[in-house]
Design an enzyme around this catalytic site. Structure first.
Site, short mmCIF file in Angstrom:
data_model
loop_
_atom_site.label_atom_id
_atom_site.label_comp_id
_atom_site.label_asym_id
_atom_site.label_seq_id
_atom_site.Cartn_x
_atom_site.Cartn_y
_atom_site.Cartn_z
N SER A 107 0.86 -1.18 0.00
CA SER A 107 0.00 0.00 0.00
C SER A 107 0.90 1.24 0.00
CB SER A 107 -0.87 -0.02 1.26
OG SER A 107 -1.76 1.08 1.29
N LYS A 108 0.34 2.38 -0.29
CA LYS A 108 1.10 3.63 -0.20
C LYS A 108 0.14 4.79 -0.15
CE LYS A 108 5.48 4.94 -0.33
NZ LYS A 108 6.65 4.10 -0.09
#
Ligand code: GLU
Length: 477
Positions: A107-108
């Site tokens: 994720s980011k």
């Protein structure tokens, strides 16, 4: 004149690298697509009343793969943040975590903001508001999505985020595990701040343990005396340059920053330069080296190792041909575009890829998350017991040496070093070193073992994708 080649976007660049690897695998097209695509990207626009007016900010949290949960990855604060970028970075997180066996999906997140434009109190309001939006949708959550620092964020922002989560989840006993990279007094772990830079150091140490690999980079010998160029003296570049120069004897011959570069063939004193930057805002005027204002040109200087530690796409089709370093270690995420990667490979440059090289951060984040969930500091139970065991052994050896009439006995230095039990920092370093060595071995086996693989990046992707695929398959996909 040839028409200029189009540089792919960051997201396309990561996909091109992924595609280069999956071509060598036997994945069903459906599974390949499932792994490649980004599962979701949440965009939020929120207003905060500051300086007498409402300011609207745009933020993202992208989830690339949920083959394992929670998903993991930093949140960056920068003006260049956009959907393409967070999706590329989220994808890299998936592959990075798989490579170093951190049990997370990728994720980011990002917030389009120039953090230098706001004072601390304003940043706190903005951060809490952003965190509120993410917590509300379980995009910050100890068992689902665990952010961490990235460009433009650090311990301070993580402390605000965890506090925001706690206010909204007052009975969650595992609340501290909702973000990593927190200050020690807010549930952080020793060694997290420097972890990414430390990981770069351990990665290079491991690379130089293999003369065969060193030869592929047209180099010889160990790290000692190697000439290194570092781009970016932020958290990652600073710690990598500091540890490599202070502990491994490398010479930092150039440091490139926003406002130019400092060159010094005898080695730039990293600590002094960092202090100078903190005081003046840039490298200009630093007395112990030559200042050049064209920082980008300094990337093309002669050196043995180039460490891009700033941001993505800095080595691209416009400069790849002129890069002289035979070995590049990607401390930043995506510093070499897919096009530049091709040019550099054709020139015989060895690239230690981002998904391995900068995985030290998420590795220690993993340790922090485990610490938070177990509610106890690493080493707390064993340390003194270990010391007692070692002390017992030393005293027995001394007794035997004494009765055998051996003069001198055991040195005081050895005794104190040997007897000392491992605290949290020692354990974190040991776990990080082990992780970096093991992950390198897994890439290396593929690099040397397969005739159709001739670079470390494809090797890294092959290892990671195979692990992600196995995880999806075991779920029946
Ligand atoms: N932002 C860092 C990275 O790109 C750390 C991520 C984490 O610790 O979750 O790897």
């Amino acid at each position: 004149m040839n028409a200029p080649l189009r540089e792919p976007s960051f997201r396309e660049s990561v996909d091109l690298m992924f595609n280069r690897a999956v071509r060598l695998m036997d994945l069903s097209p459906g599974l390949e697509e499932k792994i490649r695509v980004c599962n979701s990207t949440y965009t939020v626009r929120f207003g905060v009343r500051l300086r007498g007016a409402i300011h609207t900010f745009t933020g993202y949290r992208s989830v690339h793969s949920e083959h394992m949960e929670p998903v993991k990855g930093g949140i960056r604060y920068a003006m260049g943040v956009n959907q393409d970028e967070v999706e590329a970075l989220a994808a890299l997180m998936t592959y990075k975590c798989a490579l170093v066996e951190a049990p997370f999906g990728g994720s980011k997140g990002g917030l389009r903001i120039d953090p230098r434009e706001w004072d601390e109190h304003e940043l706190e309001q903005i951060t809490r508001r952003f965190a509120f939006e993410l917590v509300k949708r379980d995009l910050i959550n100890p068992s689902q999505n665990v952010p961490a620092p990235d460009m433009g964020t650090g311990e301070r922002e993580m402390a605000w985020m965890v506090d925001q989560y706690k206010r909204m989840n007052t009975t969650d006993i595992n609340a501290a595990a909702c973000v990593t990279g927190k200050p020690l007094n807010a549930g952080g772990i020793h060694g997290r701040v420097e972890a990414t830079g430390r990981g770069v150091q351990y990665a290079l140490q491991e690379f130089f343990r293999h003369p065969e690999d060193v030869k592929r980079a047209r180099l010889a010998g160990g790290l000692e005396g190697k000439r290194v160029i570092v781009q970016g003296l932020g958290n990652v570049g600073y710690h990598a340059a500091k540890f490599l120069s202070e502990e491994d004897g490398v010479k930092i011959v150039a440091v490139i920053e926003r406002d130019g570069a400092i060159l010094n063939p005898n080695g730039v004193p990293v600590e002094f330069l960092k202090t100078h930057i903190a005081a003046t805002g840039g490298v200009k005027g630093f007395p112990r080296g030559t200042y050049v204002d064209d920082g980008a040109a300094a990337l093309e200087e002669e050196c043995d190792i180039l460490i891009p530690a700033a941001m993505e796409s800095v080595i691209n089709l416009t400069n790849a041909e002129r890069i002289k370093a035979p070995l590049i270690i990607e401390a930043a995420n995506g510093p070499v575009t897919a096009g530049a990667d091709e040019v550099l490979r054709a020139k015989g440059v060895v690239i230690i890829p981002d998904l391995y090289a900068n995985a030290g951060g998420v590795t220690v984040s993993y340790f922090e998350w485990v610490k938070n969930l177990s509610h106890i500091r690493f080493g707390r139970m064993q340390r003194r017991q270990e010391e007692a065991q070692h002390a017992l052994l030393v005293s027995e050896m001394e007794r035997i040496l004494h009765s055998a009439g051996v003069k001198g006995g055991i040195s005081e230095r050895f005794k104190s070093e040997y007897v000392r039990g491992a605290g949290e920092l020692e354990l974190v370093r040991s776990g990080l070193d082990d992780t970096m060595r093991t992950a390198y071995q897994s890439m290396r086996e593929v690099w040397h073992g397969r005739k159709d693989v001739d670079d470390l990046r494809v090797a890294a992707y092959l290892v990671s994708i195979a692990r992600v695929a196995a995880s999806y398959r075991s779920k029946g996909l």
